[in-house]
Motif scaffolding. Structure first.
Motif, short mmCIF file in Angstrom:
data_model
loop_
_atom_site.label_atom_id
_atom_site.label_comp_id
_atom_site.label_asym_id
_atom_site.label_seq_id
_atom_site.Cartn_x
_atom_site.Cartn_y
_atom_site.Cartn_z
N ASN A 48 4.91 27.28 -16.66
CA ASN A 48 3.61 27.92 -16.51
C ASN A 48 3.37 28.26 -15.03
OD1 ASN A 48 0.91 28.74 -17.31
ND2 ASN A 48 0.21 26.87 -16.29
N CYS A 49 3.87 27.39 -14.14
CA CYS A 49 3.73 27.63 -12.70
C CYS A 49 5.11 27.81 -12.08
CB CYS A 49 2.99 26.48 -12.03
SG CYS A 49 1.28 26.26 -12.60
N ALA A 96 2.27 30.46 -8.10
CA ALA A 96 1.43 31.19 -9.06
C ALA A 96 1.61 30.55 -10.44
CB ALA A 96 1.78 32.67 -9.10
N CYS A 97 0.61 30.68 -11.27
CA CYS A 97 0.65 30.11 -12.63
C CYS A 97 0.16 31.16 -13.63
CB CYS A 97 -0.24 28.88 -12.72
SG CYS A 97 0.22 27.55 -11.60
N LYS A 98 0.68 31.10 -14.87
CA LYS A 98 0.26 32.04 -15.92
C LYS A 98 -1.22 31.84 -16.27
CE LYS A 98 4.94 32.34 -17.81
NZ LYS A 98 5.83 32.03 -18.96
N THR A 99 -1.63 30.61 -16.18
CA THR A 99 -3.05 30.29 -16.30
C THR A 99 -3.44 29.47 -15.08
OG1 THR A 99 -2.60 28.28 -17.57
CG2 THR A 99 -3.00 30.32 -18.83
N MET A 100 -4.62 29.67 -14.57
CA MET A 100 -5.05 28.99 -13.37
C MET A 100 -4.99 27.47 -13.55
SD MET A 100 -7.51 27.28 -11.48
CE MET A 100 -9.06 27.40 -12.34
N ASN A 149 -12.12 20.92 -6.05
CA ASN A 149 -11.24 20.93 -4.89
C ASN A 149 -10.84 22.35 -4.52
OD1 ASN A 149 -8.42 21.64 -5.98
ND2 ASN A 149 -9.02 20.00 -7.38
N ASN A 150 -10.18 22.49 -3.38
CA ASN A 150 -9.79 23.80 -2.87
C ASN A 150 -8.31 24.11 -3.07
OD1 ASN A 150 -12.38 24.37 -1.82
ND2 ASN A 150 -11.97 23.02 -0.08
N PHE A 151 -7.62 23.32 -3.88
CA PHE A 151 -6.18 23.51 -4.08
C PHE A 151 -5.89 24.03 -5.49
CE2 PHE A 151 -6.55 20.58 -0.59
CZ PHE A 151 -5.60 21.03 0.30
N ASN A 152 -6.37 25.23 -5.79
CA ASN A 152 -6.12 25.85 -7.09
C ASN A 152 -4.88 26.74 -7.04
OD1 ASN A 152 -8.42 24.74 -8.31
ND2 ASN A 152 -9.71 26.42 -7.57
N PHE A 153 -4.10 26.77 -8.14
CA PHE A 153 -2.98 27.70 -8.30
C PHE A 153 -3.45 28.81 -9.24
CE2 PHE A 153 0.10 23.90 -7.71
CZ PHE A 153 -0.11 23.94 -6.34
N ASN A 154 -3.53 30.02 -8.71
CA ASN A 154 -4.07 31.14 -9.47
C ASN A 154 -2.97 31.95 -10.15
OD1 ASN A 154 -6.86 30.70 -8.60
ND2 ASN A 154 -6.10 31.30 -6.57
N ALA A 192 0.95 17.93 -7.17
CA ALA A 192 1.32 18.57 -8.43
C ALA A 192 0.12 19.30 -9.03
CB ALA A 192 1.84 17.54 -9.42
N SER A 193 0.43 20.22 -9.96
CA SER A 193 -0.62 20.89 -10.71
C SER A 193 -1.02 20.02 -11.90
CB SER A 193 -0.13 22.26 -11.19
OG SER A 193 0.87 22.11 -12.19
N THR A 194 -2.11 20.32 -12.51
CA THR A 194 -2.58 19.52 -13.64
C THR A 194 -1.66 19.60 -14.84
OG1 THR A 194 -4.04 21.39 -14.21
CG2 THR A 194 -5.01 19.56 -12.99
N ASP A 195 -0.81 20.65 -14.95
CA ASP A 195 0.15 20.72 -16.06
C ASP A 195 1.53 20.19 -15.66
OD1 ASP A 195 1.20 22.74 -14.49
OD2 ASP A 195 1.25 24.27 -16.08
N GLY A 196 1.66 19.59 -14.49
CA GLY A 196 2.89 18.88 -14.11
C GLY A 196 3.83 19.60 -13.18
N PHE A 197 3.46 20.77 -12.64
CA PHE A 197 4.33 21.48 -11.70
C PHE A 197 4.26 20.78 -10.35
CE2 PHE A 197 5.09 24.77 -8.47
CZ PHE A 197 6.31 25.28 -8.90
N LYS A 198 5.43 20.37 -9.83
CA LYS A 198 5.48 19.60 -8.59
C LYS A 198 5.73 20.51 -7.38
CE LYS A 198 7.25 15.43 -10.83
NZ LYS A 198 8.35 14.41 -10.85
N VAL A 199 4.89 20.38 -6.43
CA VAL A 199 5.04 21.13 -5.18
C VAL A 199 5.75 20.28 -4.14
CG1 VAL A 199 3.84 22.34 -3.33
CG2 VAL A 199 2.95 22.42 -5.67
#
Length: 348
Positions: A48-49, A96-100, A149-154, A192-199
């Motif tokens: 997704n991301c 970037a993510c398919k859904t925010m 928070n200010n760390f959104n992946f759009n 990480a993102s809420t769906d598990g994508f690790k940065v």
């Protein structure tokens, strides 16, 4: 920290058949297929991301910090005790993510507790300590659970380029003494993102050993001298001041300054004026002891006072005074006049 002092005049206290084999094989095949399905779901979820073309590195980073030994003054207030900055070679992070998706810190549960909000990640083995992570000159990373928070992946590029210097800080919550504590080497947490994508993973390359430091103190006996009753009767402000020092020795370099507080061991007659009663062993009547600061002004009890002098090598020497005062409407009687006061030190 408490220290008690005594003296005779004024004391300061311190194996298999075929059917079973077939069953086992079938079971293992089923399990394998099931695991493949699970892996497939996880992969689809993670896709997704993704790192976008603006990200040269295009893979998860590892922010690595070196451990060391940290000395913390006992009873110190809220303070930052460790700070280290990791600089990423590939400066720009672009996702970037398919859904925010929101992003934040997911802690290693064997090290820290996961808060529902905020930016503080408390160590489970020592709740007096917590860690935080931030971009240099930017806001701290929130917990992954946070909705604000200010760390959104759009759905378009979410670019993070703040020189990619990431600062790890460890803080102590003030107000109580601290035992020795070690933050182990290894994974602290993951961005990480809420769906598990690790940065990025936040890793300690070696432990951080935290120890408590104090000074040494000894009991103090203050000789208050002898007085005639006539001297007390005629002295409206009490007898002459007797000077003494609270000496703190072998103080480590981490202790830069101190606060001190005096607490009555006997009855406090007047807390604001630093007046305490004599102890039960005393035979004198109608008098009390007053504790004063270095200038001879009454010293308020049960309150911390900042030491305004300087550290001399590894020693703090806090000058104080004391005198006897006559109690109003009390008959004077000669005899022994002993008492005790406890002092507490707050290290800074």
């Amino acid at each position: 920290m408490k220290n008690t002092y005594r003296n005779m005049s004024f004391n300061i206290l311190k194996k298999p058949d075929t059917s079973r084999i077939i069953f086992l094989i079938a079971f293992r095949i089923s399990t394998f297929i099931f695991l493949l399905l699970i892996c497939g779901l996880d992969q689809a979820k993670a896709e997704n991301c993704y790192f976008t073309p603006k990200d040269i590195f295009k893979q998860m980073r590892t922010f690595t910090y070196n451990g060391n030994s940290v000395e913390v003054p006992a009873d110190s207030g809220d303070t930052e005790i460790y700070k280290s900055t990791f600089s990423s070679y590939y400066h720009q992070i672009a996702v970037a993510c398919k859904t925010m998706q929101r992003s934040g810190i997911k802690v290693n549960p064997s090290i820290s507790s996961q808060p529902s909000s905020g930016t503080e990640f408390t160590f489970i083995n020592h709740p007096n300590f917590y860690w935080k992570l931030k971009f240099e000159n930017y806001v701290y990373f929130p917990t992954i659970n946070s909705t604000d928070n200010n760390f959104n992946f759009n759905t378009l590029d979410s670019v993070f380029d703040f020189s990619n210097r990431f600062t790890l800080s460890i803080y102590k919550r003030g107000g109580s003494a601290t035992d020795a504590f070690t933050v182990p080497a290894g994974l602290l947490g993951t961005w990480a993102s809420t769906d598990g994508f690790k940065v990025a993973e936040i890793v300690l390359s070696s432990p951080i050993n935290i120890s408590t430091t104090t000074c040494e103190t000894n009991n103090i006996n203050v000789d208050m001298k002898n007085y005639n009753l006539s001297e007390l009767q005629s002295a409206s402000n009490g007898t002459k001041n007797i000077s003494f020092n609270l000496n703190l020795t072998k103080c480590p370099n981490s202790i830069k300054n101190v606060k001190y507080s005096l607490k009555a061991t006997t009855e406090a007659i007047n807390t604001e004026q630093g007046i305490v009663s004599l102890n039960n062993s005393s035979t004198a009547k109608g008098i009390a002891l007053q504790v004063k600061d270095s200038e001879g002004a009454p010293l308020k009890l049960d309150s911390y006072h900042q030491f305004t002098g300087s550290k001399n090598g590894d020693t703090f020497s806090i000058p104080l005074n004391a005198s006897y005062v006559k109690l109003p409407n009390k008959e004077l009687k000669a005899g022994t006049a002993n008492t005790e006061v406890t002092f507490l030190i707050q290290y800074l």
